[in-house]
Design an enzyme around this catalytic site. Structure first.
Site, short mmCIF file in Angstrom:
data_model
loop_
_atom_site.label_atom_id
_atom_site.label_comp_id
_atom_site.label_asym_id
_atom_site.label_seq_id
_atom_site.Cartn_x
_atom_site.Cartn_y
_atom_site.Cartn_z
N TYR A 1 0.85 -1.20 0.00
CA TYR A 1 0.00 0.00 0.00
C TYR A 1 0.89 1.25 0.00
O TYR A 1 0.65 2.21 -0.73
CB TYR A 1 -0.93 -0.01 1.22
CG TYR A 1 -1.62 1.33 1.45
CD1 TYR A 1 -2.57 1.80 0.55
CD2 TYR A 1 -1.30 2.13 2.55
CE1 TYR A 1 -3.19 3.05 0.74
CE2 TYR A 1 -1.90 3.36 2.74
CZ TYR A 1 -2.85 3.81 1.83
OH TYR A 1 -3.44 5.04 2.02
N SER B 1 -3.15 14.20 7.05
CA SER B 1 -4.19 13.83 6.08
C SER B 1 -5.55 13.69 6.77
O SER B 1 -5.63 13.25 7.92
CB SER B 1 -3.80 12.49 5.44
OG SER B 1 -4.93 11.88 4.86
N TYR C 1 -9.49 16.41 2.39
CA TYR C 1 -10.20 15.71 1.30
C TYR C 1 -11.55 16.37 1.25
O TYR C 1 -12.24 16.43 2.27
CB TYR C 1 -10.39 14.22 1.65
CG TYR C 1 -9.37 13.30 1.03
CD1 TYR C 1 -9.37 13.06 -0.34
CD2 TYR C 1 -8.41 12.66 1.81
CE1 TYR C 1 -8.43 12.21 -0.91
CE2 TYR C 1 -7.46 11.81 1.24
CZ TYR C 1 -7.49 11.60 -0.12
OH TYR C 1 -6.57 10.77 -0.67
N ARG D 1 -4.90 0.68 -8.43
CA ARG D 1 -3.67 0.16 -7.82
C ARG D 1 -3.73 -1.36 -7.70
O ARG D 1 -4.34 -1.91 -6.76
CB ARG D 1 -3.45 0.81 -6.45
CG ARG D 1 -3.39 2.32 -6.56
CD ARG D 1 -3.23 3.02 -5.24
NE ARG D 1 -3.44 4.44 -5.41
CZ ARG D 1 -3.86 5.27 -4.45
NH1 ARG D 1 -4.13 4.81 -3.25
NH2 ARG D 1 -4.02 6.54 -4.70
N HIS E 1 0.85 12.89 -6.65
CA HIS E 1 0.45 11.95 -5.60
C HIS E 1 1.44 10.78 -5.52
O HIS E 1 1.07 9.64 -5.25
CB HIS E 1 -0.96 11.43 -5.90
CG HIS E 1 -1.81 11.25 -4.67
ND1 HIS E 1 -2.70 12.20 -4.24
CD2 HIS E 1 -1.92 10.23 -3.79
CE1 HIS E 1 -3.32 11.77 -3.15
NE2 HIS E 1 -2.85 10.57 -2.85
C1 LIG Z 1 0.52 5.47 1.16
C2 LIG Z 1 0.23 6.87 0.69
C3 LIG Z 1 -0.95 7.48 1.11
C4 LIG Z 1 -1.20 8.80 0.72
N1 LIG Z 1 -2.33 9.43 1.21
C5 LIG Z 1 -2.52 10.74 0.94
C6 LIG Z 1 -3.58 11.44 1.55
O1 LIG Z 1 -4.33 10.92 2.36
N2 LIG Z 1 -3.73 12.75 1.21
C7 LIG Z 1 -2.89 13.40 0.34
O2 LIG Z 1 -3.05 14.60 0.07
N3 LIG Z 1 -1.88 12.73 -0.26
C8 LIG Z 1 -1.66 11.44 0.03
N4 LIG Z 1 -0.59 10.79 -0.52
C9 LIG Z 1 0.32 11.51 -1.41
C10 LIG Z 1 1.45 12.20 -0.64
O3 LIG Z 1 0.94 13.30 0.09
C11 LIG Z 1 2.55 12.72 -1.57
O4 LIG Z 1 1.97 13.49 -2.58
C12 LIG Z 1 3.37 11.60 -2.18
O5 LIG Z 1 3.62 10.58 -1.26
C13 LIG Z 1 4.68 12.16 -2.68
O6 LIG Z 1 5.43 11.20 -3.32
P1 LIG Z 1 6.61 10.37 -2.61
O7 LIG Z 1 5.93 9.32 -1.79
O8 LIG Z 1 7.35 9.80 -3.78
O9 LIG Z 1 7.42 11.32 -1.78
C14 LIG Z 1 -0.31 9.48 -0.14
C15 LIG Z 1 0.87 8.83 -0.56
C16 LIG Z 1 1.14 7.56 -0.14
C17 LIG Z 1 2.43 6.92 -0.58
#
Ligand SMILES: Cc1cc2nc3c(=O)[nH]c(=O)nc-3n(C[C@H](O)[C@H](O)[C@H](O)COP(=O)(O)O)c2cc1C
Length: 385
Positions: free
Chosen positions: A31, A113, A136, A171, A282
């Site tokens: 995940y 988050s 969100y 995913r 993201h």
């Molecule tokens: C497991 C996971 C859950 C995430 N959940 C959220 C979230 O709840 N809200 C959000 O704005 N971004 C979420 N993101 C995106 C992160 O905020 C961010 O944009 C991203 O992890 C950046 O890339 P990196 O993991 O390569 O540093 C999530 C990313 C991951 C890996």
């Protein structure tokens, strides 16, 4: 200032990732680690950041290099922060609290988050009101207003509105693991848990992770299917200018739009009077056919960097990656997975370790290339035009 020291067993984010993979159940690791579809954009993000090259000036006068960076009226100790990540307690119990505490002690921003496993109030307490909050967008304005009031009540300085999840990314690993939102405990997943006794014990001691910020709005005793339905009905990810404008009117603090991937949306953010944007895909979890973030970042920083704070995340895994991104025009950077690999690998010590590691790496590169101030990074960019 927080003392900077790290465990020499894990001198890179990849070391933490490898350790995390061994330490937590496969469904939780996948995940965290996965992208979407064929993972093209996940890998492109890091690969294309690393195409950026920097010029050193070895004979220049050098007094001292400082990572201190001013952003939204606060001087942070480093130009990077912890991006919002959902369901963090699934990877390791208490991870939002561990990361928020480490971020506070190191004076870097932590973004909570909406769908993670700690609450707005708890994180504000740990960070003395310095944490940012990522919204969100709820389907109902009443819920939106209530959540914003709670964030305002704890004096949250920066609201981050997410725009790149109009629909959940496709995913394959999560689908195979039965880990769509919310998680499902199949027999396969239970077997994986049994193979990770340390994780299982910690999780048992801590109790099942919950969506703490959303708890007051959720009917009690939902089974997993009902919980999934609740999430679907409660949030409508698709954002537009009509939904952002009232938030701008309502929210007294700074507002950042996260998930910007092109100039048109950057322009809209400026017109709406927002304070910053995070150029982000993201972490490659939503649009596999999209650009890596360093490309739009470069264009947006050049075109609009004087009108709005331009930040970036997705793909950064090291001090040199942060340096390359700042040299390409970003005012600030964020990382998601890197910090979660840290906590999954090292538990309560993971936040401090990962921030320290990135600070040491970034300080080294600043001294190496003779960059005294974060805002001078663009002078070191080797232009490819
Ligand atoms: C497991 C996971 C859950 C995430 N959940 C959220 C979230 O709840 N809200 C959000 O704005 N971004 C979420 N993101 C995106 C992160 O905020 C961010 O944009 C991203 O992890 C950046 O890339 P990196 O993991 O390569 O540093 C999530 C990313 C991951 C890996």
């Amino acid at each position: 200032m927080k003392e900077i020291k790290f465990n020499s067993k894990y001198p890179s984010i990849e070391d933490l990732r490898e350790r995390a993979k061994k330490r937590i159940p496969k469904f939780a690791f996948e995940y965290l680690d996965g992208g979407c579809n064929e993972d093209v954009n996940l890998h492109k993000n890091t690969a294309e950041i690393r195409e950026v090259e920097l010029l050193p000036y070895y004979l220049s006068k050098h007094t001292a290099s400082t990572m201190k960076t001013e952003l939204f009226g606060h001087t942070y100790d480093a130009p990077f922060g912890i991006a919002p990540v959902g369901l963090q307690g699934l990877m390791w119990p208490n991870s939002p609290e561990i990361l928020a505490k480490a971020a506070f002690e190191h004076n870097v921003p932590f973004v909570l988050s909406t769908v993670t496993t700690s609450s707005i109030e708890r994180i504000a307490e740990i960070t003395e009101g310095q944490a940012w909050f990522q919204l969100y967008h709820p389907a109902e304005n009443k819920l939106r207003d209530d959540i914003l009031k709670r964030a305002e009540a704890v004096e949250c300085p920066v609201l981050v509105i997410l725009c790149d999840v109009p629909t959940f990314g496709f995913r394959p690993r999560d689908i195979r693991n039965g880990l769509a939102m919310p998680p499902k405990m199949s027999a396969k997943n239970i077997l994986q848990v049994l193979g990770k006794p340390n994780w299982a014990m910690q999780t048992l001691l801590h109790g099942q992770p919950n969506f703490e910020t959303l708890k007051p709005y959720m009917p009690k005793n939902l089974d997993l299917k009902q919980l999934g339905k609740f999430m679907d009905q409660t949030f409508s990810g698709r954002l537009n200018e009509e939904k952002i404008a009232p938030i701008r009117d309502m929210w007294k603090g700074k507002i950042v739009l996260k998930g910007v991937a092109n100039e048109a949306d950057a322009e809209k953010a400026i017109k709406l009077g927002l304070d910053g944007i995070i150029v982000s895909n993201h972490g490659g979890r939503q649009l596999d056919a999209g650009e890596s973030t360093i490309r739009p970042l470069t264009r947006i920083a050049k075109g609009y960097g004087d009108k709005i704070k331009v930040m970036m995340d997705s793909g950064l895994r090291s001090g040199p990656d942060i340096a390359r991104t700042l040299a390409s025009g970003a005012d600030f950077t964020f990382m998601g997975r890197s910090f979660m690999y840290g906590v999954s690998a090292m538990g309560s010590k993971g936040g401090d370790h990962t921030i320290s590691l990135l600070k040491i790496q970034l300080q080294q590169i600043m001294e190496q290339i003779c960059c005294e101030d974060v805002i001078d990074f663009p002078n070191h960019l080797i232009s490819k035009e």
